[in-house]
Scaffold this active site. Structure first.
Site, PDB file in Angstrom:
ATOM      1  N   CYS A 111       0.638  -1.205  -4.356  1.00  0.00           N
ATOM      2  CA  CYS A 111       1.416   0.118  -4.694  1.00  0.00           C
ATOM      3  C   CYS A 111       0.493   1.087  -4.967  1.00  0.00           C
ATOM      4  O   CYS A 111      -0.685   1.202  -4.881  1.00  0.00           O
ATOM      5  CB  CYS A 111       2.020  -0.392  -6.073  1.00  0.00           C
ATOM      6  SG  CYS A 111       2.987  -1.844  -5.836  1.00  0.00           S
ATOM      7  N   ARG A 157       6.274   1.145  -5.138  1.00  0.00           N
ATOM      8  CA  ARG A 157       5.998  -0.366  -4.981  1.00  0.00           C
ATOM      9  C   ARG A 157       6.091  -0.516  -3.569  1.00  0.00           C
ATOM     10  O   ARG A 157       7.155  -0.153  -2.757  1.00  0.00           O
ATOM     11  CB  ARG A 157       7.274  -1.095  -5.607  1.00  0.00           C
ATOM     12  CG  ARG A 157       7.074  -2.368  -5.524  1.00  0.00           C
ATOM     13  CD  ARG A 157       8.176  -3.355  -6.261  1.00  0.00           C
ATOM     14  NE  ARG A 157       7.918  -4.631  -6.493  1.00  0.00           N
ATOM     15  CZ  ARG A 157       8.788  -5.739  -6.383  1.00  0.00           C
ATOM     16  NH1 ARG A 157       9.923  -5.608  -6.466  1.00  0.00           N
ATOM     17  NH2 ARG A 157       8.118  -6.899  -6.447  1.00  0.00           N
ATOM     18  N   ILE A 208       5.638  -7.537  -2.497  1.00  0.00           N
ATOM     19  CA  ILE A 208       4.897  -8.463  -1.868  1.00  0.00           C
ATOM     20  C   ILE A 208       5.305  -9.687  -2.370  1.00  0.00           C
ATOM     21  O   ILE A 208       5.550 -10.677  -1.787  1.00  0.00           O
ATOM     22  CB  ILE A 208       3.520  -8.387  -1.901  1.00  0.00           C
ATOM     23  CG1 ILE A 208       3.094  -6.818  -1.480  1.00  0.00           C
ATOM     24  CG2 ILE A 208       2.721  -9.474  -1.287  1.00  0.00           C
ATOM     25  CD1 ILE A 208       3.189  -6.773   0.273  1.00  0.00           C
ATOM     26  N   GLY A 267      -1.889  -3.521  -6.791  1.00  0.00           N
ATOM     27  CA  GLY A 267      -3.011  -4.886  -6.184  1.00  0.00           C
ATOM     28  C   GLY A 267      -2.409  -6.162  -6.218  1.00  0.00           C
ATOM     29  O   GLY A 267      -1.170  -6.202  -6.578  1.00  0.00           O
ATOM     30  N   GLU A 268      -2.970  -7.298  -6.310  1.00  0.00           N
ATOM     31  CA  GLU A 268      -2.566  -8.484  -6.443  1.00  0.00           C
ATOM     32  C   GLU A 268      -3.612  -9.440  -7.398  1.00  0.00           C
ATOM     33  O   GLU A 268      -4.718  -9.355  -7.219  1.00  0.00           O
ATOM     34  CB  GLU A 268      -2.662  -9.322  -5.059  1.00  0.00           C
ATOM     35  CG  GLU A 268      -1.732  -8.642  -3.875  1.00  0.00           C
ATOM     36  CD  GLU A 268      -0.151  -8.743  -4.218  1.00  0.00           C
ATOM     37  OE1 GLU A 268      -0.177  -9.587  -5.073  1.00  0.00           O
ATOM     38  OE2 GLU A 268       0.496  -8.009  -3.758  1.00  0.00           O
ATOM     39  N   ASP A 314       3.189 -11.628 -10.195  1.00  0.00           N
ATOM     40  CA  ASP A 314       1.777 -11.624 -10.778  1.00  0.00           C
ATOM     41  C   ASP A 314       1.810 -10.329 -12.068  1.00  0.00           C
ATOM     42  O   ASP A 314       0.581 -10.484 -12.750  1.00  0.00           O
ATOM     43  CB  ASP A 314       0.866 -11.512 -10.086  1.00  0.00           C
ATOM     44  CG  ASP A 314       0.901 -10.198  -8.897  1.00  0.00           C
ATOM     45  OD1 ASP A 314       1.876  -9.603  -8.907  1.00  0.00           O
ATOM     46  OD2 ASP A 314       0.066  -9.856  -8.127  1.00  0.00           O
ATOM     47  N   GLY A 335     -11.698  -9.012   7.155  1.00  0.00           N
ATOM     48  CA  GLY A 335     -13.284  -9.722   7.278  1.00  0.00           C
ATOM     49  C   GLY A 335     -14.137  -8.982   6.409  1.00  0.00           C
ATOM     50  O   GLY A 335     -15.254  -9.146   6.439  1.00  0.00           O
TER      51      GLY A 335
END
Length: 632
Positions: A2, A50, A53, A76-77, A100, A364
């Site tokens: 977000c 927002r 997710i 974030g997460e 979360d 990666g």
């Protein structure tokens, strides 16, 4: 994923206009196109954009506790939120959502500032505690998510995910900082401890800032750092087993989403490793994507397709032209500050392709920094061994003198560029590495700047932060010190800034499993021989992945995204290069010698010299100065 913004009055609880907070968040619609929210109370305003997710229905922000005493806006997460939630529920906490975000609120109530140590993830958030009249700003350990802030003349502190969010506030003075210009020219990006706009700061990776009403603005606290001071004594087979277990856990935790998820796949070691472990975890075909170039020397699509076939992924690829400079203005808008890593262009294109089919993509990023995968790591390690045998009293005058007279050969591979090696060996290891990781050298910068600019800089050098970081690193060996400095400066300033801005530009969430902090801590304890061996970087990672990936993927030469900027400035962008020296934002600052810039552009166009990277830097700086300060 977000965009967040807010206003906090440090001295007195003045009213906060919700429209002003909304204006700040609306500059970042691309970070959160699925919804928005603003919450205000005396002396505080929090805003949110927002990108949905997790818990699509119940995760709206800013989020409040039932009693309204705690409010958070979060970007974030938290990957381990389910585990943390179970622990909090066992202590009597009652949750209203499956998001979360709510874990942050209850975590603060249970543990206070110590709660951040329980969060595994990428995050930048602001939590307001009404009872304590405090605001807590936090950024994740490695700096995956950004957070800018500034103190204003009315006694307030403003913050936002991107610089453009701060610039929407009318009280923020727009004055350029010449020290940040020096940093940008030296490094190719504006590092986290600097900003092109005077007075703006960036919360550092692994830092938190606790503001209390009636108290002055404190310095941030660092709650996490990586240490290279210890060494694992485990046997190689045990290290391989531990590495695979850590990578599997990191990948698995980052596959939790209520929206379509996939991965970037270049066909290199890092992205191929992530896809291999995703395929082992997923019940469905992993969605992968890659972009290729219509120039064989730059194209990796065949390698990506080889990996895609091996793991039966749902693979998409698209060819783009290396001549993709039409994106320059798009990039300037999303980076705000000047950013000279030209691989941002193909990064934008691969994010654009991914967003057509997924909302979350795993990358990666981070393996090169953690496992010594860059060519400069190998050279620095070898040069340091030579420095140990030759004292500075010999290296300085003899090798330095030879380096000065040796012909310059930018076109040659580094092992054949004896001039660069000789000059590096003549310096300390820290100075040599700082020069190797830089873009425009000190001598050229000295010529570019006007006398007034050199006076204003007061001896400030871009390289000093690298020298300081290496000399003060919690480390044992030279390679450790170089990797530590890269993690603290290069990784958040270049790699993660590029991935964040380019993914968010198309409303895509990018996740970096190889930057799980436990994986980073594991890699920092590895003996040097487990990182570098036989001229190969990332030794242990490659060895561990032999059970998953073919040899020609694991041990082929590293390519990466390449853009032909030198060609551009001898062709379609030649007029742009010539214009920079005259009627441009650079010229209006009075900081630069226009004759030196004009000569560099002319010499490059004629083929007398290769100043492609320098001209790209100057052009991106010119764009940023024009956009931020109206100098164009």
């Amino acid at each position: 994923m977000c965009g967040i913004a807010g206003i906090f009055h440090l001295e007195t609880a003045k009213p906060v206009d919700p429209a002003r907070v909304r204006l700040m968040t609306d500059t970042m619609v691309h970070r959160g196109p699925d919804g928005s929210g603003v919450w205000t109370a005396p002396g505080i305003g929090l805003g949110h954009r927002r990108l949905s997710i997790i818990d699509l229905a119940g995760g709206a922000q800013p989020m409040l506790t039932d009693d309204g005493a705690l409010v958070v806006t979060f970007n974030g997460e938290i990957y381990n939120f389910a585990t943390v939630r179970k622990e909090l529920e066992s202590r009597g906490h009652v949750f209203r959502t499956h998001s979360d975000t709510e874990v942050i609120l209850h975590g603060w109530r249970q543990w206070g500032p110590e709660c951040v140590h329980r969060f595994d993830g990428m995050f930048a958030f602001a939590l307001f505690d009404a009872r304590a009249q405090s605001l807590w700003l936090v950024r994740d350990r490695l700096g995956v998510k950004p957070l800018h802030y500034a103190q204003l003349s009315d006694g307030s502190l403003i913050f936002a995910s991107e610089l453009k969010g701060l610039l929407a506030h009318p009280l923020l003075r727009r004055q350029p900082d010449i020290h940040a210009v020096e940093d940008f020219l030296g490094l190719g990006y504006v590092p986290d401890d600097a900003c092109l706009v005077q007075g703006v700061k960036k919360l550092g990776a692994g830092e938190a800032l606790l503001l209390r009403r009636g108290k002055p603005l404190p310095a941030p606290d660092r709650y996490w750092d990586v240490s290279f001071a210890d060494r694992s004594r485990a046997k190689p087979a045990a290290l391989e087993e531990e590495l695979i277990a850590l990578m599997k856990a990191a990948v698995r935790s980052r596959m939790v989403a209520d929206v379509p998820l996939g991965a970037f796949l270049s066909g290199g070691v890092d992205s191929s490793s992530v896809v291999a472990l995703m395929a082992e975890t997923s019940r469905r075909a992993v969605k992968t994507c890659t972009i290729g170039f219509d120039v064989d020397a730059l194209d990796e699509t065949a390698h990506a397709e080889q990996v895609a076939k091996r793991f039966v992924t749902d693979h998409r690829s698209r060819m783009v032209s290396p001549d993709d400079y039409a994106l320059i203005d798009t990039l300037a808008h999303h980076f705000d500050e000047p950013f000279a890593d030209a691989s941002a262009l193909p990064t934008y294109r691969v994010c654009e392709l991914a967003r057509e089919s997924v909302t979350v993509a795993l990358s990666g990023d981070g393996a090169d920094e953690a496992f010594a995968g860059y060519r400069r790591h190998r050279f620095h390690h070898a040069e340091e061994r030579l420095r140990r045998f030759l004292p500075q009293s010999v290296r300085g005058p003899i090798l330095g003198g030879l380096g000065q007279i040796y012909p310059k050969a930018d076109w040659a591979p580094r092992p054949l560029r004896a001039k660069a090696t000789l000059l590096s060996l003549a310096q300390s290891g820290e100075e040599g590495y700082a020069a190797a990781v830089g873009v425009t050298g000190q001598s050229m910068r000295a010529r570019l700047f006007s006398p007034d600019a050199r006076t204003a800089l007061q001896g400030h050098r871009a390289e000093d932060r690298y020298v300081h970081a290496m000399r003060n690193a919690p480390a044992r060996e030279a390679l450790d010190r170089a990797q530590y400095a890269d993690m603290k400066i290069w990784l958040p300033g270049d790699i993660l800034t590029k991935t964040d801005r380019m993914s968010m530009a198309v409303s895509l969430e990018a996740r970096e499993p190889l930057l799980d902090h436990r994986l980073i801590e594991f890699a920092a304890r590895l003996p040097v021989s487990m990182r570098l061996r036989g001229g190969q970087g990332k030794y242990l990672l490659k060895k561990a992945m032999e059970a998953y990936l073919p040899t020609d993927i694991l041990y082929r030469p590293k390519m990466g995204f390449v853009t032909p900027i030198s060609h551009w400035f001898r062709g379609p962008l030649a007029p742009e290069a010539a214009a920079i020296a005259g009627a441009s934002a650079l010229a209006r600052t009075g900081w630069f010698d226009g004759k030196v810039i004009a000569r560099a552009a002319a010499d490059h166009k004629s083929g007398l010299a290769d100043h492609g990277r320098l001209l790209w830097q100057l052009m991106t700086l010119d764009r940023a100065l024009g956009r931020l300060f109206g100098l164009g």
